[in-house]
Enzyme design. Structure first.
Site, PDB file in Angstrom:
ATOM      1  CE1 TYR A   1      -3.969   2.240   0.316  1.00 18.96           C
ATOM      2  CE2 TYR A   1      -2.700   3.208   2.221  1.00 18.96           C
ATOM      3  CZ  TYR A   1      -3.715   3.129   1.510  1.00 18.96           C
ATOM      4  OH  TYR A   1      -4.575   4.198   1.563  1.00 18.96           O
TER       5      TYR A   1
ATOM      6  CE  LYS B   1      -3.771   4.739  -1.914  1.00 16.25           C
ATOM      7  NZ  LYS B   1      -4.823   5.359  -2.885  1.00 16.25           N
TER       8      LYS B   1
HETATM    9  N1  LIG Z   1     -10.681   5.740   4.624  1.00 15.29           N
HETATM   10  C1  LIG Z   1      -9.198   6.405   4.887  1.00 15.29           C
HETATM   11  O1  LIG Z   1      -9.261   6.820   6.004  1.00 15.29           O
HETATM   12  C2  LIG Z   1      -8.428   6.548   3.547  1.00 15.29           C
HETATM   13  C3  LIG Z   1      -7.271   7.334   4.097  1.00 15.29           C
HETATM   14  C4  LIG Z   1      -6.182   7.499   3.059  1.00 15.29           C
HETATM   15  C5  LIG Z   1      -6.560   7.353   1.638  1.00 15.29           C
HETATM   16  N2  LIG Z   1      -7.522   6.574   1.488  1.00 15.29           N
HETATM   17  C6  LIG Z   1      -7.783   6.146  -0.006  1.00 15.29           C
HETATM   18  O2  LIG Z   1      -9.048   6.365  -0.306  1.00 15.29           O
HETATM   19  C7  LIG Z   1      -9.412   5.531  -1.367  1.00 15.29           C
HETATM   20  C8  LIG Z   1     -10.951   4.834  -0.857  1.00 15.29           C
HETATM   21  O3  LIG Z   1     -10.704   4.146   0.345  1.00 15.29           O
HETATM   22  P1  LIG Z   1     -11.724   3.696   1.401  1.00 15.29           P
HETATM   23  O4  LIG Z   1     -11.284   4.162   2.621  1.00 15.29           O
HETATM   24  O5  LIG Z   1     -13.121   4.598   1.008  1.00 15.29           O
HETATM   25  O6  LIG Z   1     -12.124   2.339   1.104  1.00 15.29           O
HETATM   26  P2  LIG Z   1     -13.414   1.208   0.839  1.00 15.29           P
HETATM   27  O7  LIG Z   1     -14.301   1.710   1.541  1.00 15.29           O
HETATM   28  O8  LIG Z   1     -12.568  -0.026   1.093  1.00 15.29           O
HETATM   29  O9  LIG Z   1     -13.412   1.727  -0.557  1.00 15.29           O
HETATM   30  C9  LIG Z   1     -12.395   1.038  -1.709  1.00 15.29           C
HETATM   31  C10 LIG Z   1     -13.059   0.920  -2.927  1.00 15.29           C
HETATM   32  O10 LIG Z   1     -12.076   0.523  -3.987  1.00 15.29           O
HETATM   33  C11 LIG Z   1     -12.718  -0.744  -4.669  1.00 15.29           C
HETATM   34  N3  LIG Z   1     -11.594  -1.390  -5.352  1.00 15.29           N
HETATM   35  C12 LIG Z   1     -10.619  -2.051  -4.715  1.00 15.29           C
HETATM   36  N4  LIG Z   1      -9.915  -2.502  -5.783  1.00 15.29           N
HETATM   37  C13 LIG Z   1     -10.439  -2.221  -6.806  1.00 15.29           C
HETATM   38  C14 LIG Z   1     -10.258  -2.652  -8.361  1.00 15.29           C
HETATM   39  N5  LIG Z   1      -9.166  -3.313  -8.495  1.00 15.29           N
HETATM   40  N6  LIG Z   1     -10.963  -2.168  -9.173  1.00 15.29           N
HETATM   41  C15 LIG Z   1     -11.803  -1.570  -8.825  1.00 15.29           C
HETATM   42  N7  LIG Z   1     -12.557  -1.255  -7.646  1.00 15.29           N
HETATM   43  C16 LIG Z   1     -11.550  -1.583  -6.501  1.00 15.29           C
HETATM   44  C17 LIG Z   1     -13.302  -1.460  -3.527  1.00 15.29           C
HETATM   45  O11 LIG Z   1     -14.144  -2.521  -4.125  1.00 15.29           O
HETATM   46  P3  LIG Z   1     -14.779  -3.857  -3.159  1.00 15.29           P
HETATM   47  O12 LIG Z   1     -14.391  -3.352  -1.832  1.00 15.29           O
HETATM   48  O13 LIG Z   1     -16.001  -4.202  -3.736  1.00 15.29           O
HETATM   49  O14 LIG Z   1     -13.558  -4.742  -3.656  1.00 15.29           O
HETATM   50  C18 LIG Z   1     -14.184  -0.474  -2.849  1.00 15.29           C
HETATM   51  O15 LIG Z   1     -15.254  -0.196  -3.209  1.00 15.29           O
HETATM   52  C19 LIG Z   1      -8.666   4.434  -1.646  1.00 15.29           C
HETATM   53  O16 LIG Z   1      -7.553   4.914  -2.708  1.00 15.29           O
HETATM   54  C20 LIG Z   1      -7.882   4.669  -0.390  1.00 15.29           C
HETATM   55  O17 LIG Z   1      -6.308   4.248  -0.557  1.00 15.29           O
HETATM   56  C21 LIG Z   1      -8.671   6.274   2.204  1.00 15.29           C
END
Ligand SMILES: NC(=O)c1ccc[n+]([C@@H]2O[C@H](COP(=O)([O-])OP(=O)(O)OC[C@H]3O[C@@H](n4cnc5c(N)ncnc54)[C@H](OP(=O)(O)O)[C@@H]3O)[C@@H](O)[C@H]2O)c1
Length: 257
Positions: free
Chosen positions: A160, A164
């Site tokens: 990850y 990133k």
């Molecule tokens: N939440 C945080 O605190 C946080 C902090 C920093 C950065 N981020 C970034 O924000 C973004 C969203 O994260 P989130 O926290 O909202 O996580 P999340 O709820 O797990 O959502 C991530 C989404 O990406 C989808 N996904 C993963 N791999 C994929 C692929 N190969 N093709 C298509 N879709 C895919 C997942 O689908 P499925 O689950 O259906 O497989 C899920 O819908 C990510 O890039 C993450 O790195 C999040």
């Protein structure tokens, strides 16, 4: 402020839950039509399409696809063009964490991490460029990075964190290649946002959740819509001066105190 996104078409990857769902809602509120890419479960994406049409009067379609697959990526854009003719904005939100220590990680797990994160952003951005450049129209790409882009002290996140960090380089390199074609590329760096990992922690490990909250200088975690608002602003023509930038939306986490 009118962001002038009415009637535009926005693709959001991984848009059916977490931060992606917040991004979709903000673009829908601003009047943009939506292509909501989802990976595993159609039901939430289909529900969002119905809700947004009713609440905001926009058209939204959902499309299953793995952003790490060239074939799926082409299909996502085909569906967008069949429904809306063209695409104006791409938000590369899809991504996935990991828990393996480097000494335990297989090459398959490393490659899977690459596909879900850096390769996914590359393939989606390449397809966007290939479709938009021949039209001569302007476009905007916003990539979702992370606090882990700059620093991470949590063990087991080798894939990850490397991805990133690479995504920040990708923002810059895409901007260098695409700005002359009127495609602006920028990134947003969330810190702790109330999506699935933190929601789970809030319910099942409240002490760890509190510890995280206390690490944030503003003493709260972010909400998905706050990341969506920055994405919409960056994508809009109100933000034309932003090119190849990465906006820190961590609530001060990177200040290091
Ligand atoms: N939440 C945080 O605190 C946080 C902090 C920093 C950065 N981020 C970034 O924000 C973004 C969203 O994260 P989130 O926290 O909202 O996580 P999340 O709820 O797990 O959502 C991530 C989404 O990406 C989808 N996904 C993963 N791999 C994929 C692929 N190969 N093709 C298509 N879709 C895919 C997942 O689908 P499925 O689950 O259906 O497989 C899920 O819908 C990510 O890039 C993450 O790195 C999040």
């Amino acid at each position: 402020m009118d962001l002038n996104l009415k009637g535009k078409t926005t693709i959001v990857t991984g848009g059916s839950k977490g931060i992606g769902a917040g991004i979709c809602e903000v673009f829908a509120q601003e009047g943009s039509n939506l292509v909501i890419n989802y990976h595993s479960d159609a039901a939430p994406a289909e529900q969002m399409c119905r809700d947004f049409a009713e609440k905001y009067g926009i058209k939204a379609v959902c499309v299953k696809g793995n952003v790490g697959s060239e074939e799926d990526v082409k299909r996502i854009f085909d569906v967008a063009e069949e429904n809306f003719g063209t695409v104006d904005v791409l938000v590369n939100n899809a991504g996935r964490g990991g828990t393996k220590l480097v000494q335990d990680m297989t090459i398959e797990e490393w490659n899977a991490s690459l596909n879900d994160n850096l390769t996914g952003q590359f393939l989606m951005s390449r397809e966007f460029a290939r479709r938009i450049i021949p039209t001569g129209k302007p476009g905007s790409i916003v990539n979702i990075l992370s606090k882990a882009t700059r620093t991470s002290t949590t063990k087991g996140r080798v894939g990850y964190v490397a991805n990133k960090a690479g995504e920040e380089g990708l923002v810059h390199a895409l901007a260098v290649d695409l700005t002359e074609h009127k495609i602006r590329v920028n990134g947003v760096m969330p810190g702790f946002v109330l999506a699935h990992t933190l929601l789970d922690q809030q319910q099942n490990n409240p002490e760890e959740f509190e510890r995280r909250v206390n690490r944030v200088p503003i003493k709260r975690v972010g909400q998905p819509w706050e990341i969506g608002t920055m994405c919409a602003f960056l994508a809009s023509d109100k933000c034309e001066l932003a090119v190849g930038t990465v906006v820190d939306m961590t609530g001060g986490l990177l200040l290091g105190f």
